[in-house]
Design an enzyme around this catalytic site. Structure first.
Site, PDB file in Angstrom:
ATOM      1  CG  ASP A  89      15.678  14.600  20.578  1.00  0.00           C
ATOM      2  OD1 ASP A  89      16.000  15.063  19.381  1.00  0.00           O
ATOM      3  OD2 ASP A  89      15.691  13.365  20.492  1.00  0.00           O
ATOM      4  CE  LYS A 142      -5.509   3.413  14.216  1.00  0.00           C
ATOM      5  NZ  LYS A 142      -5.914   4.485  13.609  1.00  0.00           N
ATOM      6  CE  LYS A 176     -16.038   5.128  17.665  1.00  0.00           C
ATOM      7  NZ  LYS A 176     -16.547   6.537  17.256  1.00  0.00           N
ATOM      8  CD  GLU A 210     -13.356   8.139   8.636  1.00  0.00           C
ATOM      9  OE1 GLU A 210     -13.281   8.448   9.854  1.00  0.00           O
ATOM     10  OE2 GLU A 210     -12.393   7.925   8.119  1.00  0.00           O
ATOM     11  CG  ASP A 229      -6.202   5.223   9.396  1.00  0.00           C
ATOM     12  OD1 ASP A 229      -5.938   5.396  10.393  1.00  0.00           O
ATOM     13  OD2 ASP A 229      -7.288   5.969   9.023  1.00  0.00           O
ATOM     14  CG  HIS A 234     -10.943   1.728  14.528  1.00  0.00           C
ATOM     15  ND1 HIS A 234     -10.216   1.772  15.635  1.00  0.00           N
ATOM     16  CD2 HIS A 234     -10.526   2.961  13.889  1.00  0.00           C
ATOM     17  CE1 HIS A 234      -9.495   2.888  15.834  1.00  0.00           C
ATOM     18  NE2 HIS A 234      -9.873   3.760  14.783  1.00  0.00           N
ATOM     19  CE  LYS A 320      -9.742   8.509   6.392  1.00  0.00           C
ATOM     20  NZ  LYS A 320      -9.936   8.817   7.788  1.00  0.00           N
TER      21      LYS A 320
HETATM   22  C1  BG6 Z   1      -8.694   6.940  13.535  1.00  0.00           C
HETATM   23  C2  BG6 Z   1      -8.120   7.005  12.207  1.00  0.00           C
HETATM   24  O1  BG6 Z   1      -8.124   5.984  14.280  1.00  0.00           O
HETATM   25  O2  BG6 Z   1     -10.157   6.585  13.389  1.00  0.00           O
HETATM   26  C3  BG6 Z   1      -8.966   7.933  11.392  1.00  0.00           C
HETATM   27  O3  BG6 Z   1      -6.802   7.121  12.074  1.00  0.00           O
HETATM   28  C4  BG6 Z   1     -10.380   7.913  11.453  1.00  0.00           C
HETATM   29  O4  BG6 Z   1      -8.621   7.831   9.907  1.00  0.00           O
HETATM   30  C5  BG6 Z   1     -10.966   7.747  13.022  1.00  0.00           C
HETATM   31  O5  BG6 Z   1     -10.939   9.123  10.821  1.00  0.00           O
HETATM   32  C6  BG6 Z   1     -12.232   7.429  13.014  1.00  0.00           C
HETATM   33  O6  BG6 Z   1     -13.050   7.631  14.533  1.00  0.00           O
HETATM   34  P1  BG6 Z   1     -14.156   7.864  14.606  1.00  0.00           P
HETATM   35  O7  BG6 Z   1     -14.290   7.600  16.274  1.00  0.00           O
HETATM   36  O8  BG6 Z   1     -14.417   9.439  14.263  1.00  0.00           O
HETATM   37  O9  BG6 Z   1     -15.105   6.917  13.905  1.00  0.00           O
END
Ligand code: BG6
Length: 458
Positions: A89, A142, A176, A210, A229, A234, A320
């Site tokens: 834990d 994150k 990336k 996505e 998110d 990002h 999404k």
């Molecule tokens: C993550 C998110 O940080 O990045 C996800 O939590 C998302 O929701 C993902 O799908 C996307 O990453 P990549 O590299 O596949 O574009």
């Protein structure tokens, strides 16, 4: 930290949340690659509360790499040999005493917190109490905080244990190659920079589409939503690279200063600059509240109040369950004087594809065959990968963190600026429904209509 100082390479890796999703999908495959490159020194210690033993943990590692890229005959045995497992834990001091023991003689371990943010505080405190934070580095996933006040509070908690130079706030988009290439391409070529400003650029749009929904991450996603998110982290990182000034040097802090400067010029968002959506069917996802107003889609308009970008809107959308999976930036250029035809000329633009294979394209117009001076749209496309040494984003970032290189990590002031921008639009109840497989709610098209509409990635 001065760039010229030789920093010690981490001599052990400890990752918390070792039986979790992130470890399975990203961390084991990256560790295998680092092992192959000879970049893993000392033990690799997984920590979790799953009631597992070392054999089960090793089996998980094997399953992970098999599923994500395959077993490497050189890297995997090295990794396997280094794996250790501590079950316990995070609130229990004994767990950390066991971590300390597993570290052996290591003097500069790196601790990777691949755990839910609510656990950051307790793990950090236990690391300090057990003496495992001394000479160590920490990698924090994150979202870093939940809003501006909580990010500021978390920064305080982190700094109570680690100096900023030992803190690595990870955002895998910064690892990336395509995201780094935005900076490289802009500043390594002389033809783009003279037009990269409000005189020539009419608008910029960043799309992160996505095709899949929130999958099995319902309870995580429902507490977070699209802005937290992927936008706060990002996509603002992508925007910073698109909009930043050339750094005076390539030192770590020069680059990070320029990224922060962009965010400092961005106005906090207003409600009228935002469209939120939720795909039909989201509420049936396990872990999602039945009356949830969490957005699975957002489109927004940002303004950068700088000499370079004043008056140029930056549109960002992410969602999404859209028609496909693709992340792309399009900078639309102001149209030329239409001397060749009375029709509106096709758009001139510069396009950066961020996901998948790198593509940089220039949208232009050429004369069609025939005796009239009529044009048709074409793209000048650069899709050649010139590196032979492609790394996984997590592999690159983990390797950098172990070497103490913070170039591609978010600094304290960066995360706070990013939250300042999105804070006013968090947790608002107005979400419009959209059908899965579409480009989101109709209102999103209205947001950008005066600038010619969205370029949907293909
Ligand atoms: C993550 C998110 O940080 O990045 C996800 O939590 C998302 O929701 C993902 O799908 C996307 O990453 P990549 O590299 O596949 O574009």
């Amino acid at each position: 930290m001065a760039d010229s100082v030789e920093l010690p390479y981490s001599d052990a890796v400890v990752f918390f949340g070792a039986t979790g999703d992130l470890a399975y999908k990203q961390i084991f495959p990256s560790l295998q690659k680092l092992a192959k490159r000879g970049k893993l020194a000392g033990p690799v210690i997984g920590v979790a509360k799953a009631g597992w033993n070392l054999d089960q943990f090793k089996a998980r590692a094997e399953d992970s790499v098999k599923t994500h890229g395959g077993i490497d005959p050189v890297g995997f045995p090295i990794l396997l040999d280094k794996l250790r497992y501590v079950d316990g834990d995070y609130k229990d001091a004994q767990t950390f005493a066991n971590v300390r023991k597993a570290l052996g003689d290591a003097k500069h371990p790196i601790h990777y917190l691949a755990i839910p943010p609510v656990l950051f505080g307790v793990v950090l405190e236990q690391l300090k109490l057990s003496g495992s934070s001394q000479g160590a580095r920490v990698v924090i996933e994150k979202p870093f905080g939940n809003n501006l006040p909580s990010a500021m509070a978390l920064n305080k908690v982190v700094h109570d244990v680690f100096a900023e130079e030992d803190v690595f706030r990870i955002d895998h988009y910064l690892g990336k190659n395509t995201v780094q290439n935005v900076i490289f391409f802009r500043f390594a070529n002389s033809f783009l920079e003279p037009i990269w400003n409000s005189l020539y650029v009419e608008s910029v749009q960043i799309t992160m589409a996505e095709q899949f929904g929130v999958q099995d991450r319902g309870s995580f996603y429902d507490a977070v939503g699209t802005v937290r998110d992927v936008v706060q982290n990002h996509l603002l990182q992508v925007l910073s690279n698109i909009a930043m000034e050339p750094p005076p040097t390539l030192s770590i802090e020069s680059l990070r200063d320029e990224r922060v400067k962009v965010l400092k010029s961005v106005q906090p968002l207003n409600e009228e600059d935002v469209v939120r959506g939720q795909y039909a069917g989201y509420l049936e996802t396990p872990g999602v509240k039945k009356d949830s107003k969490t957005e699975t889609y957002v489109a927004l308009r940002l303004a950068i109040n700088s000499w370079r970008w004043r008056g140029v809107p930056f549109f960002v959308r992410a969602g999404k369950s859209l028609p496909l999976t693709e992340t792309e930036v399009v900078a639309k250029l102001r149209p030329p004087c239409p001397i060749f035809s009375a029709e509106a000329p096709p758009a001139n633009y510069v396009r950066f594809r961020i996901s998948g294979e790198p593509v940089i394209a220039i949208g232009a117009s050429i004369k069609t065959a025939g005796d009239q001076l009529r044009g048709c749209p074409i793209e000048l496309v650069a899709d050649q990968e010139c590196g032979e040494d492609e790394m996984l984003p997590y592999e690159e970032l983990l390797g950098d963190a172990m070497a103490g290189n913070q170039t591609w990590f978010a600094r304290e002031d960066y995360v706070e600026e990013a939250w300042r921008i999105v804070d006013p639009i968090l947790d608002k109840p107005n979400v419009s429904a959209y059908q899965p497989g579409t480009w989101g709610p109709a209102e999103a098209a209205k947001l950008i209509a005066p600038y010619g509409g969205w370029f949907d990635p293909k």
